[in-house]
Scaffold this motif. Structure first.
Motif, PDB file in Angstrom:
ATOM      1  N   ASN A  74     -51.714 -51.347 -18.583  1.00 32.48           N
ATOM      2  CA  ASN A  74     -50.253 -51.417 -18.559  1.00 32.48           C
ATOM      3  C   ASN A  74     -49.676 -51.786 -19.926  1.00 32.48           C
ATOM      4  O   ASN A  74     -48.541 -51.422 -20.237  1.00 32.48           O
ATOM      5  CB  ASN A  74     -49.787 -52.401 -17.494  1.00 32.48           C
ATOM      6  N   ALA A  75     -50.430 -52.496 -20.728  1.00 33.09           N
ATOM      7  CA  ALA A  75     -49.947 -52.838 -22.065  1.00 33.09           C
ATOM      8  C   ALA A  75     -49.815 -51.598 -22.945  1.00 33.09           C
ATOM      9  O   ALA A  75     -49.015 -51.571 -23.884  1.00 33.09           O
ATOM     10  CB  ALA A  75     -50.875 -53.846 -22.718  1.00 33.09           C
ATOM     11  N   LYS A  76     -50.607 -50.578 -22.640  1.00 25.19           N
ATOM     12  CA  LYS A  76     -50.576 -49.333 -23.402  1.00 25.19           C
ATOM     13  C   LYS A  76     -49.867 -48.210 -22.658  1.00 25.19           C
ATOM     14  O   LYS A  76     -49.853 -47.075 -23.134  1.00 25.19           O
ATOM     15  CB  LYS A  76     -51.998 -48.902 -23.748  1.00 25.19           C
ATOM     16  N   ASN A  77     -49.318 -48.518 -21.477  1.00 26.67           N
ATOM     17  CA  ASN A  77     -48.634 -47.488 -20.675  1.00 26.67           C
ATOM     18  C   ASN A  77     -49.527 -46.275 -20.445  1.00 26.67           C
ATOM     19  O   ASN A  77     -49.065 -45.123 -20.520  1.00 26.67           O
ATOM     20  CB  ASN A  77     -47.330 -47.035 -21.349  1.00 26.67           C
ATOM     21  N   THR A  78     -50.777 -46.505 -20.146  1.00 27.45           N
ATOM     22  CA  THR A  78     -51.727 -45.409 -20.044  1.00 27.45           C
ATOM     23  C   THR A  78     -52.625 -45.576 -18.825  1.00 27.45           C
ATOM     24  O   THR A  78     -53.063 -46.689 -18.514  1.00 27.45           O
ATOM     25  CB  THR A  78     -52.605 -45.335 -21.313  1.00 27.45           C
ATOM     26  N   VAL A  79     -52.885 -44.459 -18.173  1.00 26.52           N
ATOM     27  CA  VAL A  79     -53.863 -44.412 -17.099  1.00 26.52           C
ATOM     28  C   VAL A  79     -54.971 -43.454 -17.532  1.00 26.52           C
ATOM     29  O   VAL A  79     -54.719 -42.477 -18.235  1.00 26.52           O
ATOM     30  CB  VAL A  79     -53.214 -43.973 -15.764  1.00 26.52           C
ATOM     31  N   TYR A  80     -56.184 -43.771 -17.115  1.00 26.25           N
ATOM     32  CA  TYR A  80     -57.352 -43.018 -17.541  1.00 26.25           C
ATOM     33  C   TYR A  80     -58.096 -42.442 -16.340  1.00 26.25           C
ATOM     34  O   TYR A  80     -58.045 -42.993 -15.234  1.00 26.25           O
ATOM     35  CB  TYR A  80     -58.309 -43.924 -18.320  1.00 26.25           C
ATOM     36  N   LEU A  81     -58.809 -41.368 -16.610  1.00 28.84           N
ATOM     37  CA  LEU A  81     -59.722 -40.801 -15.621  1.00 28.84           C
ATOM     38  C   LEU A  81     -61.029 -40.505 -16.337  1.00 28.84           C
ATOM     39  O   LEU A  81     -61.080 -39.643 -17.210  1.00 28.84           O
ATOM     40  CB  LEU A  81     -59.167 -39.526 -14.994  1.00 28.84           C
ATOM     41  N   GLN A  82     -62.044 -41.263 -15.996  1.00 26.70           N
ATOM     42  CA  GLN A  82     -63.376 -41.043 -16.530  1.00 26.70           C
ATOM     43  C   GLN A  82     -64.132 -40.154 -15.558  1.00 26.70           C
ATOM     44  O   GLN A  82     -64.200 -40.458 -14.360  1.00 26.70           O
ATOM     45  CB  GLN A  82     -64.113 -42.372 -16.703  1.00 26.70           C
ATOM     46  N   VAL A  83     -64.686 -39.059 -16.080  1.00 25.95           N
ATOM     47  CA  VAL A  83     -65.416 -38.121 -15.238  1.00 25.95           C
ATOM     48  C   VAL A  83     -66.803 -37.926 -15.833  1.00 25.95           C
ATOM     49  O   VAL A  83     -66.941 -37.647 -17.020  1.00 25.95           O
ATOM     50  CB  VAL A  83     -64.708 -36.761 -15.141  1.00 25.95           C
ATOM     51  N   SER A  84     -67.812 -38.072 -15.011  1.00 27.27           N
ATOM     52  CA  SER A  84     -69.182 -37.911 -15.477  1.00 27.27           C
ATOM     53  C   SER A  84     -69.874 -36.790 -14.709  1.00 27.27           C
ATOM     54  O   SER A  84     -69.383 -36.315 -13.689  1.00 27.27           O
ATOM     55  CB  SER A  84     -69.950 -39.226 -15.307  1.00 27.27           C
ATOM     56  N   SER A  85     -71.026 -36.384 -15.231  1.00 27.23           N
ATOM     57  CA  SER A  85     -71.840 -35.333 -14.598  1.00 27.23           C
ATOM     58  C   SER A  85     -70.983 -34.125 -14.236  1.00 27.23           C
ATOM     59  O   SER A  85     -71.019 -33.627 -13.106  1.00 27.23           O
ATOM     60  CB  SER A  85     -72.542 -35.887 -13.355  1.00 27.23           C
ATOM     61  N   LEU A  86     -70.214 -33.655 -15.193  1.00 25.81           N
ATOM     62  CA  LEU A  86     -69.309 -32.535 -14.934  1.00 25.81           C
ATOM     63  C   LEU A  86     -70.075 -31.281 -14.554  1.00 25.81           C
ATOM     64  O   LEU A  86     -71.161 -31.007 -15.088  1.00 25.81           O
ATOM     65  CB  LEU A  86     -68.449 -32.279 -16.159  1.00 25.81           C
ATOM     66  N   GLN A  87     -69.488 -30.538 -13.640  1.00 24.83           N
ATOM     67  CA  GLN A  87     -70.062 -29.289 -13.159  1.00 24.83           C
ATOM     68  C   GLN A  87     -69.044 -28.170 -13.306  1.00 24.83           C
ATOM     69  O   GLN A  87     -67.838 -28.425 -13.395  1.00 24.83           O
ATOM     70  CB  GLN A  87     -70.480 -29.438 -11.697  1.00 24.83           C
ATOM     71  N   PRO A  88     -69.493 -26.924 -13.340  1.00 23.32           N
ATOM     72  CA  PRO A  88     -68.544 -25.815 -13.490  1.00 23.32           C
ATOM     73  C   PRO A  88     -67.418 -25.834 -12.454  1.00 23.32           C
ATOM     74  O   PRO A  88     -66.286 -25.441 -12.769  1.00 23.32           O
ATOM     75  CB  PRO A  88     -69.428 -24.578 -13.338  1.00 23.32           C
ATOM     76  N   GLU A  89     -67.704 -26.329 -11.272  1.00 18.64           N
ATOM     77  CA  GLU A  89     -66.654 -26.377 -10.240  1.00 18.64           C
ATOM     78  C   GLU A  89     -65.594 -27.436 -10.520  1.00 18.64           C
ATOM     79  O   GLU A  89     -64.581 -27.504  -9.818  1.00 18.64           O
ATOM     80  CB  GLU A  89     -67.272 -26.607  -8.856  1.00 18.64           C
ATOM     81  N   ASP A  90     -65.806 -28.260 -11.547  1.00 27.25           N
ATOM     82  CA  ASP A  90     -64.786 -29.220 -11.963  1.00 27.25           C
ATOM     83  C   ASP A  90     -63.760 -28.585 -12.896  1.00 27.25           C
ATOM     84  O   ASP A  90     -62.782 -29.236 -13.280  1.00 27.25           O
ATOM     85  CB  ASP A  90     -65.420 -30.419 -12.672  1.00 27.25           C
ATOM     86  N   THR A  91     -63.978 -27.335 -13.271  1.00 23.96           N
ATOM     87  CA  THR A  91     -63.038 -26.630 -14.128  1.00 23.96           C
ATOM     88  C   THR A  91     -61.687 -26.520 -13.427  1.00 23.96           C
ATOM     89  O   THR A  91     -61.597 -26.021 -12.309  1.00 23.96           O
ATOM     90  CB  THR A  91     -63.568 -25.224 -14.466  1.00 23.96           C
ATOM     91  N   ALA A  92     -60.655 -27.022 -14.098  1.00 23.21           N
ATOM     92  CA  ALA A  92     -59.324 -27.071 -13.495  1.00 23.21           C
ATOM     93  C   ALA A  92     -58.345 -27.624 -14.519  1.00 23.21           C
ATOM     94  O   ALA A  92     -58.738 -28.139 -15.567  1.00 23.21           O
ATOM     95  CB  ALA A  92     -59.326 -27.966 -12.244  1.00 23.21           C
ATOM     96  N   VAL A  93     -57.076 -27.523 -14.169  1.00 22.85           N
ATOM     97  CA  VAL A  93     -56.048 -28.269 -14.884  1.00 22.85           C
ATOM     98  C   VAL A  93     -55.907 -29.618 -14.191  1.00 22.85           C
ATOM     99  O   VAL A  93     -55.737 -29.672 -12.964  1.00 22.85           O
ATOM    100  CB  VAL A  93     -54.703 -27.524 -14.906  1.00 22.85           C
ATOM    101  N   TYR A  94     -55.977 -30.667 -14.976  1.00 21.61           N
ATOM    102  CA  TYR A  94     -55.902 -32.025 -14.433  1.00 21.61           C
ATOM    103  C   TYR A  94     -54.522 -32.608 -14.728  1.00 21.61           C
ATOM    104  O   TYR A  94     -54.068 -32.578 -15.880  1.00 21.61           O
ATOM    105  CB  TYR A  94     -57.003 -32.897 -15.040  1.00 21.61           C
TER     106      TYR A  94
END
Length: 127
Positions: A74-94
């Protein structure tokens, strides 16, 4: 009103990891629960995960459990999404999204609960 800008997407090989960021404008970031969604080409947008205003609660879609981690600063006004072990089916607009909750602390998986959306960041996973 809040403006959201995602970053951190790109091309990654299968098995790799990414950390997506969503920066919010304004001074009321902590009044919003935040969510991440994604939309593969030609498919509907789907919920991934959400986090409450102060990060005390999170919710994950079944498809996101284990490989996706949401966090916020909240101090940086930022939210994060950490994604591991990416696979081709994770291809998308986030997309990240903000749910105005000045008095609440819930985390929603429903698109209609979110008031503001970013423009999205493309993640492409090559096999």
């Amino acid at each position: 009103q809040v403006q959201l800008v995602e970053s951190g997407g790109g091309l990654v090989q299968a098995g790799g990891s990414l950390r997506l960021s969503c920066a919010a404008s304004g001074r009321t970031f902590s009044m919003y629960a935040m969510g991440w969604f994604r939309q593969p080409t030609g498919k509907e947008r789907e919920f991934l995960t959400a986090i409450s205003r102060y990060g005390t609660s999170t919710r994950y879609a079944d498809s996101a459990k284990g490989r996706f981690t949401i966090s916020r600063d909240n101090a940086k006004n930022t939210v994060y999404l950490q994604v591991s072990s990416l696979q081709p089916e994770d291809t998308a607009v986030y997309f990240c999204a903000a749910d105005w909750q000045p008095l609440g602390s819930s985390v929603s998986s429903k698109e209609y609960d979110y008031d503001y959306w970013g423009q999205g960041t493309q993640v492409t996973v090559s096999s």
